[in-house]
Write an enzyme that holds these catalytic residues in place. Structure first.
Site, PDB file in Angstrom:
ATOM      1  N   HIS A  91       0.862  -1.194   0.000  1.00  0.00           N
ATOM      2  CA  HIS A  91       0.000   0.000   0.000  1.00  0.00           C
ATOM      3  C   HIS A  91       0.897   1.242   0.000  1.00  0.00           C
ATOM      4  O   HIS A  91       0.803   2.081   0.905  1.00  0.00           O
ATOM      5  CB  HIS A  91      -0.933   0.031   1.234  1.00  0.00           C
ATOM      6  CG  HIS A  91      -2.133  -0.852   1.098  1.00  0.00           C
ATOM      7  ND1 HIS A  91      -2.880  -1.260   2.184  1.00  0.00           N
ATOM      8  CD2 HIS A  91      -2.733  -1.389   0.013  1.00  0.00           C
ATOM      9  CE1 HIS A  91      -3.872  -2.014   1.766  1.00  0.00           C
ATOM     10  NE2 HIS A  91      -3.808  -2.119   0.465  1.00  0.00           N
TER      11      HIS A  91
ATOM     12  N   HIS B 250     -11.301  -9.323  -6.376  1.00  0.00           N
ATOM     13  CA  HIS B 250     -10.991  -8.017  -5.791  1.00  0.00           C
ATOM     14  C   HIS B 250     -10.143  -7.260  -6.812  1.00  0.00           C
ATOM     15  O   HIS B 250      -9.247  -7.836  -7.424  1.00  0.00           O
ATOM     16  CB  HIS B 250     -10.211  -8.259  -4.494  1.00  0.00           C
ATOM     17  CG  HIS B 250      -9.754  -7.051  -3.758  1.00  0.00           C
ATOM     18  ND1 HIS B 250     -10.414  -5.852  -3.777  1.00  0.00           N
ATOM     19  CD2 HIS B 250      -8.675  -6.871  -2.943  1.00  0.00           C
ATOM     20  CE1 HIS B 250      -9.764  -4.988  -3.003  1.00  0.00           C
ATOM     21  NE2 HIS B 250      -8.700  -5.584  -2.497  1.00  0.00           N
TER      22      HIS B 250
ATOM     23  N   GLU C 163      -8.147  -4.583  -6.352  1.00  0.00           N
ATOM     24  CA  GLU C 163      -6.901  -3.919  -5.965  1.00  0.00           C
ATOM     25  C   GLU C 163      -5.758  -4.527  -6.786  1.00  0.00           C
ATOM     26  O   GLU C 163      -5.756  -5.713  -7.101  1.00  0.00           O
ATOM     27  CB  GLU C 163      -6.662  -4.062  -4.448  1.00  0.00           C
ATOM     28  CG  GLU C 163      -5.775  -2.951  -3.937  1.00  0.00           C
ATOM     29  CD  GLU C 163      -5.754  -2.823  -2.413  1.00  0.00           C
ATOM     30  OE1 GLU C 163      -6.404  -3.620  -1.716  1.00  0.00           O
ATOM     31  OE2 GLU C 163      -5.054  -1.908  -1.930  1.00  0.00           O
TER      32      GLU C 163
ATOM     33  N   ASP D 269      -2.800  -5.549  -6.528  1.00  0.00           N
ATOM     34  CA  ASP D 269      -1.979  -6.724  -6.196  1.00  0.00           C
ATOM     35  C   ASP D 269      -2.643  -8.021  -6.661  1.00  0.00           C
ATOM     36  O   ASP D 269      -1.995  -9.065  -6.707  1.00  0.00           O
ATOM     37  CB  ASP D 269      -1.640  -6.777  -4.694  1.00  0.00           C
ATOM     38  CG  ASP D 269      -2.832  -6.619  -3.795  1.00  0.00           C
ATOM     39  OD1 ASP D 269      -3.794  -5.919  -4.161  1.00  0.00           O
ATOM     40  OD2 ASP D 269      -2.819  -7.203  -2.688  1.00  0.00           O
TER      41      ASP D 269
ATOM     42  N   HIS E 259     -11.795  -6.262   2.135  1.00  0.00           N
ATOM     43  CA  HIS E 259     -11.726  -4.992   2.837  1.00  0.00           C
ATOM     44  C   HIS E 259     -12.039  -3.780   1.952  1.00  0.00           C
ATOM     45  O   HIS E 259     -11.918  -2.631   2.408  1.00  0.00           O
ATOM     46  CB  HIS E 259     -10.319  -4.829   3.440  1.00  0.00           C
ATOM     47  CG  HIS E 259      -9.241  -4.652   2.401  1.00  0.00           C
ATOM     48  ND1 HIS E 259      -8.433  -3.543   2.364  1.00  0.00           N
ATOM     49  CD2 HIS E 259      -8.873  -5.391   1.325  1.00  0.00           C
ATOM     50  CE1 HIS E 259      -7.593  -3.621   1.370  1.00  0.00           C
ATOM     51  NE2 HIS E 259      -7.832  -4.732   0.718  1.00  0.00           N
TER      52      HIS E 259
ATOM     53  N   ASP F 223      -8.471 -11.390   0.138  1.00  0.00           N
ATOM     54  CA  ASP F 223      -7.627 -10.846   1.208  1.00  0.00           C
ATOM     55  C   ASP F 223      -7.950 -11.430   2.588  1.00  0.00           C
ATOM     56  O   ASP F 223      -7.066 -11.530   3.442  1.00  0.00           O
ATOM     57  CB  ASP F 223      -7.772  -9.323   1.273  1.00  0.00           C
ATOM     58  CG  ASP F 223      -6.988  -8.604   0.176  1.00  0.00           C
ATOM     59  OD1 ASP F 223      -5.928  -9.107  -0.221  1.00  0.00           O
ATOM     60  OD2 ASP F 223      -7.454  -7.551  -0.282  1.00  0.00           O
TER      61      ASP F 223
ATOM     62  N   TYR G 133      -1.769  -8.416  10.011  1.00  0.00           N
ATOM     63  CA  TYR G 133      -2.623  -8.164   8.839  1.00  0.00           C
ATOM     64  C   TYR G 133      -4.029  -7.777   9.297  1.00  0.00           C
ATOM     65  O   TYR G 133      -4.615  -6.807   8.812  1.00  0.00           O
ATOM     66  CB  TYR G 133      -2.643  -9.456   8.025  1.00  0.00           C
ATOM     67  CG  TYR G 133      -3.302  -9.406   6.681  1.00  0.00           C
ATOM     68  CD1 TYR G 133      -2.555  -9.217   5.522  1.00  0.00           C
ATOM     69  CD2 TYR G 133      -4.671  -9.621   6.539  1.00  0.00           C
ATOM     70  CE1 TYR G 133      -3.149  -9.215   4.282  1.00  0.00           C
ATOM     71  CE2 TYR G 133      -5.275  -9.619   5.300  1.00  0.00           C
ATOM     72  CZ  TYR G 133      -4.513  -9.426   4.174  1.00  0.00           C
ATOM     73  OH  TYR G 133      -5.110  -9.432   2.938  1.00  0.00           O
TER      74      TYR G 133
ATOM     75  N   HIS H 179      -3.211 -13.984  -0.185  1.00  0.00           N
ATOM     76  CA  HIS H 179      -1.855 -13.729   0.324  1.00  0.00           C
ATOM     77  C   HIS H 179      -1.515 -14.817   1.345  1.00  0.00           C
ATOM     78  O   HIS H 179      -2.350 -15.173   2.182  1.00  0.00           O
ATOM     79  CB  HIS H 179      -1.763 -12.390   1.062  1.00  0.00           C
ATOM     80  CG  HIS H 179      -2.045 -11.191   0.220  1.00  0.00           C
ATOM     81  ND1 HIS H 179      -1.194 -10.752  -0.771  1.00  0.00           N
ATOM     82  CD2 HIS H 179      -3.076 -10.309   0.251  1.00  0.00           C
ATOM     83  CE1 HIS H 179      -1.702  -9.645  -1.319  1.00  0.00           C
ATOM     84  NE2 HIS H 179      -2.841  -9.365  -0.722  1.00  0.00           N
TER      85      HIS H 179
HETATM   86 FE1  FEO Z   1      -6.886  -5.525  -1.028  1.00  0.00          FE
HETATM   87 FE2  FEO Z   1      -4.435  -7.862  -1.356  1.00  0.00          FE
HETATM   88  O1  FEO Z   1      -5.454  -6.380  -1.831  1.00  0.00           O
END
Ligand code: FEO
Length: 396
Positions: free
Chosen positions: A23, A79, A81, A83, A145, A164, A192, A225
């Site tokens: 981030h 998701h 995002e 990544d 999230h 996530d 996390y 992750h």
């Molecule tokens: Fe919300 Fe692993 O990205």
């Protein structure tokens, strides 16, 4: 290299051993991370998520070694995002017409990131995608999230792809929860949760209960992750339920910054005062200017009380404490008591400012704070010791 999980599922993600922050520079990474993507093969083949942009070309090349890209029937973007979606532009150049399944918010977000009009198929909770003998069931997970977040569940194999949620920034070649060092794993899992999911704890509980209400058997949780939870997968679900429920341990976390060691000496005397009353409590001290912000936030997450100290400078606070207080406010911790302390020479507003910011951050204030002047002498340090003892009594 891809890793076969079972006859149906293959891990096709990227392990990133080099990453040091996430981030932007907002989240410190101490043990690398992974961007987990999964290929699910039944009569139809679906790719679930991709990887971060810098690995896009590499990811698509490795994916093409694993499967003819044209044999991928569907793409699921749990998701948006980057990544997890960062390799989509490269992948979609190769297979531009393949349907992309995501939430309605996922469509907005993916369009916002990549400005492409891919073959989007928005889905809602309960929608199903047939793969032949098995199905994917979609479960929207807004604010776990991001507003676009989604899980999907594979029938037959009974696997939840949770994106996530239940993840950790933890690089490992071992892939599974039972094979890695458990202390490392849980240190990364709680960090996390504390730093990413704390603001959404009520939604965490609601979503887990909603999923439990579906009465679906669960053999494995595959997050986006870190490790795959294959051994007792409910262990991380149970942890999330505990962490989401106003979590605290018997711990007092003292965070300070200091100019000429006066506020540090106050912190140590306060800690001794706490210990004089409660020898069982873990009392931990952190200099916010020197120690990792995200580790400190994790220790705030574990604490039943948080003491924050700063000297006064320019009628305000040292910036490490001001920044930390802003982060704590955003995370919205619940069920935590707090108090301020600090040394000053001239105007002395620091303690009052800390107190107000802690209150605005949802902390329950124990008192109005403690100030000392200049370098505390023996009498002032005794005052700090007694301050710590009184705080210990009030939180025991
Ligand atoms: Fe919300 Fe692993 O990205």
């Amino acid at each position: 290299m891809s890793k076969k999980i079972n006859e149906t599922i293959t891990w096709v993600g990227q392990t990133d051993w080099e990453l040091t922050s996430f981030h932007g520079d907002e989240y410190s990474i101490n043990r690398g991370t992974s961007y987990n993507a999964y290929l699910v093969r039944d009569e139809k083949t679906v790719l679930i998520d991709t990887v971060w942009d810098p690995f896009a070309e590499e990811f698509v090349e490795r994916l093409a070694d694993e499967i003819d890209l044209n044999r991928i029937d569907f793409i699921v973007a749990n998701h948006a995002e980057r990544d997890h979606s960062g390799a989509l532009p490269v992948l979609m150049r190769a297979i531009p017409d393949k349907p992309v399944y995501c939430t309605a918010n996922g469509v907005k977000s993916l369009k916002g990131h990549y400005h492409q009009d891919w073959n989007f198929n928005p889905v809602k909770t309960g929608d199903r995608l047939s793969l032949g003998s098995k199905e994917l069931i979609f479960v929207e997970a807004p604010m776990l999230h991001w507003p676009d977040s989604m899980f999907c569940y594979l029938t037959g194999d009974n696997v939840l792809f949770s994106n996530d949620a239940f993840g950790q920034h933890y690089a490992t070649e071992l892939l599974y929860n039972d094979l890695v060092d458990q202390a490392e794993l849980y240190q990364e899992a709680v960090k996390y949760y504390a730093n990413i999911l704390t603001p959404f704890s009520q939604l965490v509980t609601k979503k887990i209960n909603q999923f439990a209400g579906l009465n679906l058997p669960l053999n494995m949780i595959c997050p986006s992750h870190g490790v795959i939870w294959r051994t007792e997968p409910f262990q991380i679900v149970e942890k999330y339920l505990k962490w989401a429920d106003n979590y605290q341990e018997n711990q007092v976390t003292i965070v300070y910054d200091t100019m000429w060691e006066a506020t540090r000496r106050m912190a140590q005397a306060i800690a001794e005062g706490i210990r004089s009353v409660d020898v069982q409590a873990a009392v931990k001290l952190f200099n916010a200017a020197k120690q990792d912000k995200n580790d400190i936030i994790t220790e705030v997450f574990k604490a039943k009380a948080v003491l924050v100290g700063s000297p006064t400078i320019n009628k305000g606070l040292l910036h490490s404490i001001a920044g930390l207080l802003d982060s704590l406010k955003g995370l919205g911790f619940k069920n935590k008591k707090a108090a301020a302390f600090g040394s000053y020479g001239w105007s002395g507003e620091g303690v009052k400012i800390i107190t107000e910011r802690l209150r605005a951050g949802g902390f329950e204030l124990i008192n109005d704070g403690l100030r000392t002047t200049w370098n505390p002498d023996a009498a002032q340090l005794d005052q700090c010791f007694k301050y710590g003892a009184e705080i210990a009594k009030s939180i025991s």
